[in-house]
Design an enzyme around this catalytic site. Structure first.
Site, PDB file in Angstrom:
ATOM      1  N   ARG A 182      81.641  84.141  55.043  1.00 15.04           N
ATOM      2  CA  ARG A 182      81.399  83.419  53.794  1.00 15.04           C
ATOM      3  C   ARG A 182      82.614  83.492  52.882  1.00 15.04           C
ATOM      4  O   ARG A 182      82.498  83.336  51.665  1.00 15.04           O
ATOM      5  CB  ARG A 182      80.164  83.985  53.078  1.00 15.04           C
ATOM      6  CG  ARG A 182      78.859  83.700  53.810  1.00 15.04           C
ATOM      7  CD  ARG A 182      77.646  83.893  52.913  1.00 15.04           C
ATOM      8  NE  ARG A 182      76.434  83.568  53.641  1.00 15.04           N
ATOM      9  CZ  ARG A 182      75.497  84.446  53.990  1.00 15.04           C
ATOM     10  NH1 ARG A 182      75.646  85.718  53.661  1.00 15.04           N
ATOM     11  NH2 ARG A 182      74.428  84.073  54.661  1.00 15.04           N
TER      12      ARG A 182
ATOM     13  N   ARG B 210      66.683  79.012  57.890  1.00 17.60           N
ATOM     14  CA  ARG B 210      67.063  78.619  59.245  1.00 17.60           C
ATOM     15  C   ARG B 210      65.935  78.891  60.245  1.00 17.60           C
ATOM     16  O   ARG B 210      65.755  78.141  61.196  1.00 17.60           O
ATOM     17  CB  ARG B 210      68.343  79.372  59.652  1.00 17.60           C
ATOM     18  CG  ARG B 210      68.860  79.015  61.029  1.00 17.60           C
ATOM     19  CD  ARG B 210      70.160  79.763  61.347  1.00 17.60           C
ATOM     20  NE  ARG B 210      71.288  79.246  60.592  1.00 17.60           N
ATOM     21  CZ  ARG B 210      71.888  79.882  59.585  1.00 17.60           C
ATOM     22  NH1 ARG B 210      71.470  81.068  59.206  1.00 17.60           N
ATOM     23  NH2 ARG B 210      72.908  79.340  58.970  1.00 17.60           N
ATOM     24  N   TYR B 211      65.219  79.971  60.057  1.00 12.17           N
ATOM     25  CA  TYR B 211      64.117  80.356  60.946  1.00 12.17           C
ATOM     26  C   TYR B 211      62.810  80.242  60.177  1.00 12.17           C
ATOM     27  O   TYR B 211      62.763  80.526  58.975  1.00 12.17           O
ATOM     28  CB  TYR B 211      64.299  81.786  61.437  1.00 12.17           C
ATOM     29  CG  TYR B 211      65.616  82.046  62.122  1.00 12.17           C
ATOM     30  CD1 TYR B 211      65.843  81.628  63.431  1.00 12.17           C
ATOM     31  CD2 TYR B 211      66.653  82.703  61.461  1.00 12.17           C
ATOM     32  CE1 TYR B 211      67.054  81.866  64.060  1.00 12.17           C
ATOM     33  CE2 TYR B 211      67.862  82.948  62.079  1.00 12.17           C
ATOM     34  CZ  TYR B 211      68.065  82.527  63.381  1.00 12.17           C
ATOM     35  OH  TYR B 211      69.264  82.763  64.001  1.00 12.17           O
TER      36      TYR B 211
ATOM     37  N   ASP C 258      76.408  83.773  66.645  1.00  5.78           N
ATOM     38  CA  ASP C 258      75.846  82.776  65.738  1.00  5.78           C
ATOM     39  C   ASP C 258      76.418  81.431  66.144  1.00  5.78           C
ATOM     40  O   ASP C 258      77.632  81.201  66.040  1.00  5.78           O
ATOM     41  CB  ASP C 258      76.202  83.093  64.287  1.00  5.78           C
ATOM     42  CG  ASP C 258      74.975  83.346  63.443  1.00  5.78           C
ATOM     43  OD1 ASP C 258      74.063  82.503  63.486  1.00  5.78           O
ATOM     44  OD2 ASP C 258      74.931  84.372  62.752  1.00  5.78           O
TER      45      ASP C 258
ATOM     46  N   CYS D 169      81.224  91.196  45.989  1.00  7.90           N
ATOM     47  CA  CYS D 169      81.049  92.364  46.843  1.00  7.90           C
ATOM     48  C   CYS D 169      81.877  93.515  46.287  1.00  7.90           C
ATOM     49  O   CYS D 169      82.847  93.304  45.540  1.00  7.90           O
ATOM     50  CB  CYS D 169      81.518  92.076  48.271  1.00  7.90           C
ATOM     51  SG  CYS D 169      80.565  90.809  49.134  1.00  7.90           S
TER      52      CYS D 169
ATOM     53  N   LYS E  37      71.195  82.491  65.896  1.00  9.12           N
ATOM     54  CA  LYS E  37      71.777  83.504  66.766  1.00  9.12           C
ATOM     55  C   LYS E  37      71.259  83.360  68.185  1.00  9.12           C
ATOM     56  O   LYS E  37      70.092  83.012  68.404  1.00  9.12           O
ATOM     57  CB  LYS E  37      71.433  84.901  66.262  1.00  9.12           C
ATOM     58  CG  LYS E  37      72.028  85.247  64.904  1.00  9.12           C
ATOM     59  CD  LYS E  37      71.619  86.655  64.494  1.00  9.12           C
ATOM     60  CE  LYS E  37      72.170  86.982  63.118  1.00  9.12           C
ATOM     61  NZ  LYS E  37      71.558  86.145  62.063  1.00  9.12           N
TER      62      LYS E  37
ATOM     63  N   ARG F 162      61.436  83.425  57.864  1.00  8.05           N
ATOM     64  CA  ARG F 162      62.296  84.202  56.981  1.00  8.05           C
ATOM     65  C   ARG F 162      63.349  83.313  56.330  1.00  8.05           C
ATOM     66  O   ARG F 162      63.735  82.284  56.884  1.00  8.05           O
ATOM     67  CB  ARG F 162      62.963  85.345  57.724  1.00  8.05           C
ATOM     68  CG  ARG F 162      63.743  84.943  58.962  1.00  8.05           C
ATOM     69  CD  ARG F 162      63.867  86.162  59.888  1.00  8.05           C
ATOM     70  NE  ARG F 162      64.636  85.899  61.087  1.00  8.05           N
ATOM     71  CZ  ARG F 162      64.141  85.344  62.204  1.00  8.05           C
ATOM     72  NH1 ARG F 162      62.873  84.971  62.242  1.00  8.05           N
ATOM     73  NH2 ARG F 162      64.887  85.190  63.269  1.00  8.05           N
TER      74      ARG F 162
ATOM     75  N   CYS G  24      85.783  91.854  53.071  1.00 12.87           N
ATOM     76  CA  CYS G  24      86.224  91.982  54.459  1.00 12.87           C
ATOM     77  C   CYS G  24      87.121  90.794  54.807  1.00 12.87           C
ATOM     78  O   CYS G  24      86.813  89.655  54.444  1.00 12.87           O
ATOM     79  CB  CYS G  24      85.022  92.019  55.391  1.00 12.87           C
ATOM     80  SG  CYS G  24      83.824  93.311  54.990  1.00 12.87           S
TER      81      CYS G  24
ATOM     82  N   ASP H 281      82.603  85.299  63.921  1.00 10.93           N
ATOM     83  CA  ASP H 281      82.392  83.888  63.611  1.00 10.93           C
ATOM     84  C   ASP H 281      83.719  83.150  63.428  1.00 10.93           C
ATOM     85  O   ASP H 281      84.757  83.755  63.169  1.00 10.93           O
ATOM     86  CB  ASP H 281      81.557  83.754  62.335  1.00 10.93           C
ATOM     87  CG  ASP H 281      80.159  84.320  62.501  1.00 10.93           C
ATOM     88  OD1 ASP H 281      79.511  83.982  63.495  1.00 10.93           O
ATOM     89  OD2 ASP H 281      79.736  85.114  61.637  1.00 10.93           O
TER      90      ASP H 281
ATOM     91  N   CYS I 118      85.267  87.894  56.762  1.00 10.24           N
ATOM     92  CA  CYS I 118      83.976  87.443  56.240  1.00 10.24           C
ATOM     93  C   CYS I 118      83.707  85.973  56.577  1.00 10.24           C
ATOM     94  O   CYS I 118      84.552  85.103  56.335  1.00 10.24           O
ATOM     95  CB  CYS I 118      83.945  87.635  54.728  1.00 10.24           C
ATOM     96  SG  CYS I 118      82.399  87.086  53.974  1.00 10.24           S
TER      97      CYS I 118
END
Length: 369
Positions: free
Chosen positions: A116, A94-95, A314, A107, A321, A98, A111, A277, A114
């Site tokens: 995702r 995206r950037y 985001d 995981c 962001k 990075r 959560c 999000d 989440c």
């Protein structure tokens, strides 16, 4: 708190009911949630939950509820637009400088908020295939502008130490990769995984490792979690924090103050406080941006600068962001005075601003002469 700890991670709604973490009357709805979204609550987190508190902030993060079955307009399966910036499997670019490298899709704990959540869990792949992994490395090698690789997923510390060490070495061998950042919840969810072997795997010649810890409430930073983080820091690996602003968990100044101070006590620099999000079935955990900004104003006056995270949003659709914190500087009312304009050969006069301090008082900057 829970009267006894589970020997294993709880993954089934019936197990949650048996442990007093969910109501038997909700079992049918929780089975529907489990069919769509992964569930896992580790023994360390089970031990933190107060079963007598219906608003327990730890349970609110990890124990599923029927509210997850209700999606709201605007919620998205890919709320931050990973897919729009994924040139090859496992990579999100995206950037310019990075990339994310999503190695695993599992995981230690799942959560309930989440972003995702549609990409992990029942029926989903658990990890990149070897072919996809090598294609991801080829992509990174081919893009010399990439300076940092962020290992995420899923949780990279779910990998075996030997496999993680191999991946770290593969990345560090790429000349232009100087930083490898690892995003994880493991030190709080399953601190026993942060073994000497795991810590050794995190260090690599040729690149600098950073670890970003995700925690949302000060109670998550138990003695065991703090010891796990200390092992990482004392190995020379710097740590930063990530948190999500969650209704009923940390959406008050006292809870955020305690969390940020706990991070700093653990030698973890607060980094990001994410606005929730727009993931499906998570509206019951979202606050408003205005409330988040009010909390950041309150935090500014309560804690040291070491304890200040950046509040970020985001932008849906993969736009990245944006800082979402309050603005303390606004131009003073009225037209600029005549002598504020520069004359030839002179420096321009400085614009004056109204500055609001943490008490809500307004000041002029620069002050009146």
């Amino acid at each position: 708190m829970s009267s006894k700890t589970s020997a294993t991670t709880l993954r089934e709604p019936a197990e949650l009911v048996a442990r007093g973490l969910a109501r038997a009357a909700d079992l049918a709805d929780l089975e529907k949630v489990a069919a769509r979204y992964a569930i896992a609550v580790t023994p360390d987190l089970v031990a933190l939950i107060d079963v007598n508190d219906p608003n327990d902030p730890i349970a609110r993060q990890f124990v599923p509820t029927a509210a997850e079955l209700s999606s709201q307009p605007g919620e998205l399966a890919d709320p931050i637009g990973d897919h729009a910036h994924s040139p090859v499997a496992g990579i999100v670019h995206r950037y310019p400088d990075r990339v994310l490298l999503k190695l695993v899709h599992v995981c230690a704990v799942y959560c309930r908020f989440c972003f995702r959540r549609e990409m992990v869990g029942p029926g989903k792949a658990t990890a990149l295939s070897q072919d996809a992994y090598h294609a991801a490395l080829d992509y990174i090698r081919a893009h010399a502008e990439i300076w940092e690789v962020i290992l995420t997923g899923g949780d990279p510390l779910m990998l075996a130490p030997r496999r993680l060490a191999e991946i770290m070495a593969d990345l560090a061998a790429i000349d232009h990769i100087r930083i490898i950042r690892i995003h994880t919840r493991v030190p709080v969810a399953d601190p026993a995984r942060v073994s000497p072997e795991m810590i050794t795997a995190l260090k690599v010649e040729g690149a600098t490792t950073w670890v970003a810890l995700h925690a949302n409430h000060a109670r998550e930073l138990t003695d065991r979690a703090r010891a796990a983080c200390a092992g990482i820091v004392e190995a020379g690996i710097p740590m930063v924090s990530q948190s999500v602003l969650l209704r009923g968990v940390n959406d008050n100044a006292a809870a955020l103050e305690a969390l940020m101070r706990a991070f700093v006590e653990c030698r973890i620099k607060p980094y990001y406080l994410h606005h929730r999000d727009l993931a499906p079935g998570t509206s019951h955990l979202r606050t408003t941006l205005e409330h988040g900004q009010e909390l950041m104003r309150a935090l500014r006056g309560r804690v040291s600068g070491l304890c200040q995270p950046e509040y970020v949003l985001d932008i849906p659709g993969g736009h990245g962001k944006a800082p979402a914190g309050p603005n303390y500087l606004t131009p003073a009312d009225g037209p600029a005075p005549a002598d504020s304009f520069s004359r030839e050969g002179e420096e321009p006069a400085e614009t004056r601003y109204r500055v609001v301090d943490y008490c809500g008082d307004v000041h002029l900057y620069p002050p009146n002469p």
